[in-house]
Design a protein around this motif. Structure first.
Motif, short mmCIF file in Angstrom:
data_model
loop_
_atom_site.label_atom_id
_atom_site.label_comp_id
_atom_site.label_asym_id
_atom_site.label_seq_id
_atom_site.Cartn_x
_atom_site.Cartn_y
_atom_site.Cartn_z
N ASP A 6 0.81 -1.22 0.00
CA ASP A 6 0.00 0.00 0.00
C ASP A 6 0.84 1.27 0.00
O ASP A 6 0.30 2.38 -0.05
CB ASP A 6 -0.93 0.01 1.23
CG ASP A 6 -2.06 -1.00 1.08
OD1 ASP A 6 -2.26 -1.47 -0.05
OD2 ASP A 6 -2.70 -1.33 2.09
N LYS B 279 -0.72 1.42 -3.86
CA LYS B 279 -1.38 2.65 -3.43
C LYS B 279 -2.11 3.30 -4.61
O LYS B 279 -3.31 3.55 -4.57
CB LYS B 279 -0.33 3.61 -2.86
CG LYS B 279 -0.89 4.91 -2.31
CD LYS B 279 0.26 5.74 -1.73
CE LYS B 279 -0.25 7.03 -1.11
NZ LYS B 279 0.89 7.82 -0.56
N GLU C 122 -9.18 -1.35 0.80
CA GLU C 122 -8.56 -0.20 1.48
C GLU C 122 -8.86 1.09 0.70
O GLU C 122 -9.97 1.29 0.26
CB GLU C 122 -7.04 -0.42 1.63
CG GLU C 122 -6.65 -1.74 2.27
CD GLU C 122 -7.08 -1.87 3.72
OE1 GLU C 122 -7.31 -0.85 4.39
OE2 GLU C 122 -7.21 -3.03 4.20
N LYS C 123 -7.83 1.93 0.52
CA LYS C 123 -7.98 3.16 -0.27
C LYS C 123 -7.20 3.07 -1.58
O LYS C 123 -6.77 4.07 -2.14
CB LYS C 123 -7.49 4.37 0.54
CG LYS C 123 -8.35 4.70 1.74
CD LYS C 123 -7.83 5.96 2.44
CE LYS C 123 -8.71 6.32 3.64
NZ LYS C 123 -8.20 7.53 4.34
N LYS D 77 -18.81 2.42 -0.14
CA LYS D 77 -17.85 3.53 -0.15
C LYS D 77 -16.85 3.42 -1.31
O LYS D 77 -16.01 4.29 -1.49
CB LYS D 77 -17.10 3.58 1.19
CG LYS D 77 -17.98 3.97 2.37
CD LYS D 77 -17.16 4.09 3.65
CE LYS D 77 -18.00 4.66 4.79
NZ LYS D 77 -19.10 3.78 5.19
N GLN E 271 -14.27 -1.70 0.19
CA GLN E 271 -13.86 -0.65 1.13
C GLN E 271 -13.90 0.73 0.46
O GLN E 271 -14.91 1.09 -0.14
CB GLN E 271 -12.49 -1.00 1.74
CG GLN E 271 -12.58 -2.26 2.61
CD GLN E 271 -11.25 -2.86 2.92
OE1 GLN E 271 -10.53 -3.28 2.05
NE2 GLN E 271 -10.92 -2.92 4.22
N ARG E 272 -12.81 1.50 0.52
CA ARG E 272 -12.83 2.85 -0.06
C ARG E 272 -12.00 2.92 -1.35
O ARG E 272 -11.47 3.98 -1.70
CB ARG E 272 -12.28 3.86 0.96
CG ARG E 272 -13.14 4.02 2.21
CD ARG E 272 -12.48 4.95 3.20
NE ARG E 272 -13.31 5.13 4.39
CZ ARG E 272 -14.23 6.06 4.54
NH1 ARG E 272 -14.46 6.93 3.55
NH2 ARG E 272 -14.93 6.15 5.64
N SER E 273 -11.89 1.82 -2.03
CA SER E 273 -11.06 1.78 -3.24
C SER E 273 -11.73 2.52 -4.40
O SER E 273 -12.93 2.76 -4.41
CB SER E 273 -10.78 0.34 -3.64
OG SER E 273 -11.98 -0.35 -3.92
N THR E 274 -10.88 2.86 -5.38
CA THR E 274 -11.36 3.60 -6.56
C THR E 274 -10.83 2.94 -7.82
O THR E 274 -9.64 2.61 -7.92
CB THR E 274 -10.86 5.06 -6.53
OG1 THR E 274 -11.29 5.68 -5.32
CG2 THR E 274 -11.40 5.84 -7.72
N HIS F 134 -6.13 2.61 -5.49
CA HIS F 134 -6.65 3.25 -6.71
C HIS F 134 -5.97 2.62 -7.92
O HIS F 134 -4.74 2.54 -7.97
CB HIS F 134 -6.33 4.76 -6.65
CG HIS F 134 -6.82 5.52 -7.85
ND1 HIS F 134 -7.80 6.50 -7.75
CD2 HIS F 134 -6.47 5.48 -9.15
CE1 HIS F 134 -8.01 7.01 -8.95
NE2 HIS F 134 -7.22 6.41 -9.82
#
Length: 373
Positions: free
Chosen positions: A170, A198, A225-226, A287, A254-257, A228
């Motif tokens: 990450d 990340k 996670e976050k 999310k 989760q908060r992934s894009t 991208h």
């Protein structure tokens, strides 16, 4: 000696150790002869620095180096200015290497943060064949940014299979610019498996310069996670009677894009083009975010072009059906997600790569599937 700092047993899991391969390995951007296995036996699998400096490679470098990479993309030009190292693979006419090639980049965390700019040049001459597996792997939690550029040239009747395995930490970010020049009757396929990092940006550009060309672009993205991941694809059909096939699947928790921006350009001369583009996404968290934009620019009138994208959740009826047959909800969800991503794996031509990716998908989904594809 620097290249002795990593032992093979410490990084064996990142190699495709189930089969024998040529290996070009870099540790913190520096070539590791200890971990590598190169060859000049009828084909050249070696270093970019050797190709750039040795007179014997000058004719090849003059014809191919920096000839298809964009001059307008800022990070590509940055790489061109500063890159000194990477993989150089040259497959002469009618040749097939004895085994696939692995390109591996390890970062050890010796530096608090690290910028890497590898440059790969891959050439398959007329009627040659090649299989490549590429991986970037950080071994610590230290920040790493990799700005990679790969140029691939497939001459007439050449076949190139390229597999990108992206399952990094990450704290690692990757910008990957890949440019592919294809001549008549060639077939190039690129499979991108994005499971971690990340920020990952894949810019994949195919230029079809000939007739009866096939281009295959496929990908599976599974994030949490976050994290991208950004897929930007371009297929430019410049001649008649060619095909391109794009199929990208994404699972986001989760908060992934996730971002998919796929572009197909069909020139006026490129009649009888058959271009397919599909991007399907599953959101398993409220999310998570997906932005998808398929684009077609068609200047020819006798073509078959289709594109589509979907964003949705798991089918509740299918989930209920599996649960009603005694499969726990977690495993049932994983099976459905597994099936969703499965058809991208069908075109993987190295069985050991397919098995490895199958295990990675199962691990990302948090289940033991209990069967192989």
């Amino acid at each position: 000696k620097q290249d002795q700092t990593l032992e093979y047993k410490d990084v064996k899991q990142y190699f495709l150790h189930e089969i024998d391969t040529y290996k070009i390995v870099f540790v913190d951007g520096i070539y590791s002869s200890f971990l590598s296995e190169t060859t000049h036996d009828g084909v050249d699998v070696c270093l970019m620095s050797s190709a750039l400096t040795k007179p014997m490679y000058r004719p090849v470098i003059d014809v191919y180096f920096n000839k298809v990479a964009s001059r307008d993309e800022s990070l590509t030009t940055l790489n061109t200015a500063f890159a000194r190292e990477g993989a150089f693979i040259y497959i002469p006419k009618n040749k097939v290497p004895k085994k696939p090639v692995e390109i591996l980049h390890f970062s050890t965390g010796n530096e608090a943060s690290l910028l890497l700019q590898p440059r790969n040049l891959i050439i398959a001459e007329e009627n040659a064949e090649l299989q490549v597996i590429e991986r970037h792997q950080s071994l610590t939690a230290n920040e790493t940014l990799t700005n990679a550029v790969t140029e691939i040239f497939a001459a007439r009747d050449a076949i190139v299979d390229y597999y990108k395995v992206q399952n990094d930490s990450d704290a690692s970010s990757l910008i990957d610019n890949t440019y592919i020049d294809q001549k008549g009757n060639s077939h190039v396929s690129v499979h991108t498996f994005s499971f971690g990092g990340k920020l990952t940006r894949n810019n994949l550009n195919f230029y079809q310069d000939g007739e009866h060309i096939q281009s295959t672009l496929k990908g599976v993205t599974i994030l949490g996670e976050k994290q991208h991941v950004d897929h930007h694809t371009l297929v430019h059909h410049q001649q008649p009677n060619c095909e391109s096939h794009q199929d990208y699947k994404g699972i986001f928790g989760q908060r992934s894009t996730g971002v998919f921006n796929g572009k197909i350009i069909v020139d006026k001369i490129a009649q009888k083009t058959n271009a397919f583009q599909q991007n399907n996404n599953l959101l398993i968290s409220d999310k998570a975010t997906v932005n998808t934009k398929p684009q077609l620019e068609i200047f020819a009138d006798d073509v078959r072009c289709s594109h589509g994208c979907t964003i949705g959740q798991l089918d509740k009826d299918a989930l209920f059906y599996l649960q009603a047959r005694g499969i726990p909800k977690k495993e049932a969800s994983a099976l459905l997600m597994y099936a969703f991503a499965n058809n991208v794996l069908e075109s993987v031509r190295i069985p050991e790569v397919k098995a490895r990716i199958t295990k990675l998908i199962a691990r990302k989904l948090g289940v033991n599937i209990g069967f192989t594809l």
